[in-house]
Design an enzyme around this catalytic site. Sequence first.
Site, PDB file in Angstrom:
ATOM      1  N   HIS A  34       0.861  -1.178   0.000  1.00 36.45           N
ATOM      2  CA  HIS A  34       0.000   0.000   0.000  1.00 36.45           C
ATOM      3  C   HIS A  34       0.898   1.229   0.000  1.00 36.45           C
ATOM      4  CE1 HIS A  34       1.126   0.137   4.187  1.00 36.45           C
ATOM      5  NE2 HIS A  34       0.567  -1.040   4.427  1.00 36.45           N
ATOM      6  N   HIS A  37       4.015   1.330   2.259  1.00 38.80           N
ATOM      7  CA  HIS A  37       5.196   0.648   1.712  1.00 38.80           C
ATOM      8  C   HIS A  37       5.837   1.491   0.601  1.00 38.80           C
ATOM      9  CE1 HIS A  37       2.648  -2.980   2.924  1.00 38.80           C
ATOM     10  NE2 HIS A  37       3.732  -3.166   3.620  1.00 38.80           N
ATOM     11  N   GLU A 148       7.957   3.833  10.662  1.00 36.44           N
ATOM     12  CA  GLU A 148       7.701   4.175  12.071  1.00 36.44           C
ATOM     13  C   GLU A 148       6.369   3.603  12.540  1.00 36.44           C
ATOM     14  OE1 GLU A 148       8.070   8.422  12.372  1.00 36.44           O
ATOM     15  OE2 GLU A 148      10.258   8.333  12.327  1.00 36.44           O
ATOM     16  N   LEU A 184      -2.090   3.334   7.416  1.00 34.82           N
ATOM     17  CA  LEU A 184      -2.233   2.314   6.371  1.00 34.82           C
ATOM     18  C   LEU A 184      -1.604   1.022   6.864  1.00 34.82           C
ATOM     19  CD1 LEU A 184      -1.310   4.383   3.178  1.00 34.82           C
ATOM     20  CD2 LEU A 184      -3.569   3.912   4.139  1.00 34.82           C
TER      21      LEU A 184
HETATM   22  P1  AMP Z   1       4.899  -5.098   6.468  1.00 35.56           P
HETATM   23  O1  AMP Z   1       4.668  -5.484   5.051  1.00 35.56           O
HETATM   24  O2  AMP Z   1       3.650  -4.835   7.238  1.00 35.56           O
HETATM   25  O3  AMP Z   1       5.868  -6.011   7.176  1.00 35.56           O
HETATM   26  O4  AMP Z   1       5.615  -3.681   6.406  1.00 35.56           O
HETATM   27  C1  AMP Z   1       6.811  -3.514   5.706  1.00 35.56           C
HETATM   28  C2  AMP Z   1       7.416  -2.195   6.079  1.00 35.56           C
HETATM   29  O5  AMP Z   1       6.513  -1.140   5.739  1.00 35.56           O
HETATM   30  C3  AMP Z   1       7.698  -2.073   7.580  1.00 35.56           C
HETATM   31  O6  AMP Z   1       8.924  -1.403   7.773  1.00 35.56           O
HETATM   32  C4  AMP Z   1       6.541  -1.243   8.055  1.00 35.56           C
HETATM   33  O7  AMP Z   1       6.825  -0.497   9.226  1.00 35.56           O
HETATM   34  C5  AMP Z   1       6.311  -0.328   6.873  1.00 35.56           C
HETATM   35  N1  AMP Z   1       4.953   0.204   6.883  1.00 35.56           N
HETATM   36  C6  AMP Z   1       3.797  -0.500   6.932  1.00 35.56           C
HETATM   37  N2  AMP Z   1       2.742   0.332   6.992  1.00 35.56           N
HETATM   38  C7  AMP Z   1       3.243   1.597   6.995  1.00 35.56           C
HETATM   39  C8  AMP Z   1       2.665   2.903   7.057  1.00 35.56           C
HETATM   40  N3  AMP Z   1       1.350   3.093   7.141  1.00 35.56           N
HETATM   41  N4  AMP Z   1       3.494   3.966   7.032  1.00 35.56           N
HETATM   42  C9  AMP Z   1       4.844   3.797   6.963  1.00 35.56           C
HETATM   43  N5  AMP Z   1       5.450   2.599   6.898  1.00 35.56           N
HETATM   44  C10 AMP Z   1       4.661   1.518   6.921  1.00 35.56           C
END
Ligand code: AMP
Length: 279
Positions: A34, A37, A148, A184
């Site tokens: 999203h 990412h 973050e 998100l």
């Molecule tokens: P995930 O796919 O949930 O493991 O997330 C992958 C990376 O994207 C991680 O470093 C998360 O912290 C970052 N991430 C996920 N959602 C957000 C968001 N809304 N804003 C900023 N970074 C995000």
Amino acid sequence: MQIIRDIATLHRAVSALKQGGKSVALVPTMGALHDGHLSLVRMARRVADHVVVSIFVNPTQFGPNEDFAAYPRDEARDAALLVEEKAALLWAPDVSVMYPEGHSTHIEVAELGADYCGAARPGHFDGVATVVAKLLNQVRPDIALFGEKDWQQLAIIRRMARDLDFGLDILGAPIARDADGLALSSRNAYLTKEQRAAAAAFPKALKAAAAAIASGADVAEALAEAKAAIVAGGFDSVDYVALADANSLERLTVLRQPARLLAAARMGKTRLIDNLAVG
Ligand code: AMP
């Protein structure tokens, strides 16, 4: 954009990217991409010559009753988004490549991993730290970026990189939010339309608590009010709402900078997390 699934090909491709002294940034993800990412990918492009994105839904960071099997997966869609963002390569190993038969080494960042999400999800951060260490060793980037949004995860990864001398820069990116303030998350896709509308109560309650604490309100009272507002807003339960030292994650009963409000709450089967700077 190359999609790579084995380590030997990955090493060759990353070496080619690094030729001529070019820098490489890694953005680790679990896919279902999203704008949060993609904001990391955009930041990575600003700080490095080439961007490598990994997509790996890591089984070891999911508990036995969690959503590993149901976790949203759509590699074709994700790859198309990454092409638009000009990622150089997508590292998408299979579980058998990441954890070959006999894999038995784990990393535990003891001090930072016990409270908050670590208490609610035993073993989760050991799984995260171990897979991130492996991804960093596999890709060997100059810089790695994390959101973050997962504040405790970011603190744990920074500490691990420091403790184990990874010798690379870890960058944190601000939380990307929807118009109503909800952070998100790939897990927002689990929410029904009604739940999604109600979920805005979560960031709203945190924002109110952060403002109250910053202007001198009693910390325990502000946290209790936030929990009550989250439940009144339609959440079934609150795992925690806590004021923490932003770096050590130590719980704070009175405001001391740098401070961060950390929270997790459940709506139906969906568990959402969020956090905010205080002051
Ligand atoms: P995930 O796919 O949930 O493991 O997330 C992958 C990376 O994207 C991680 O470093 C998360 O912290 C970052 N991430 C996920 N959602 C957000 C968001 N809304 N804003 C900023 N970074 C995000």
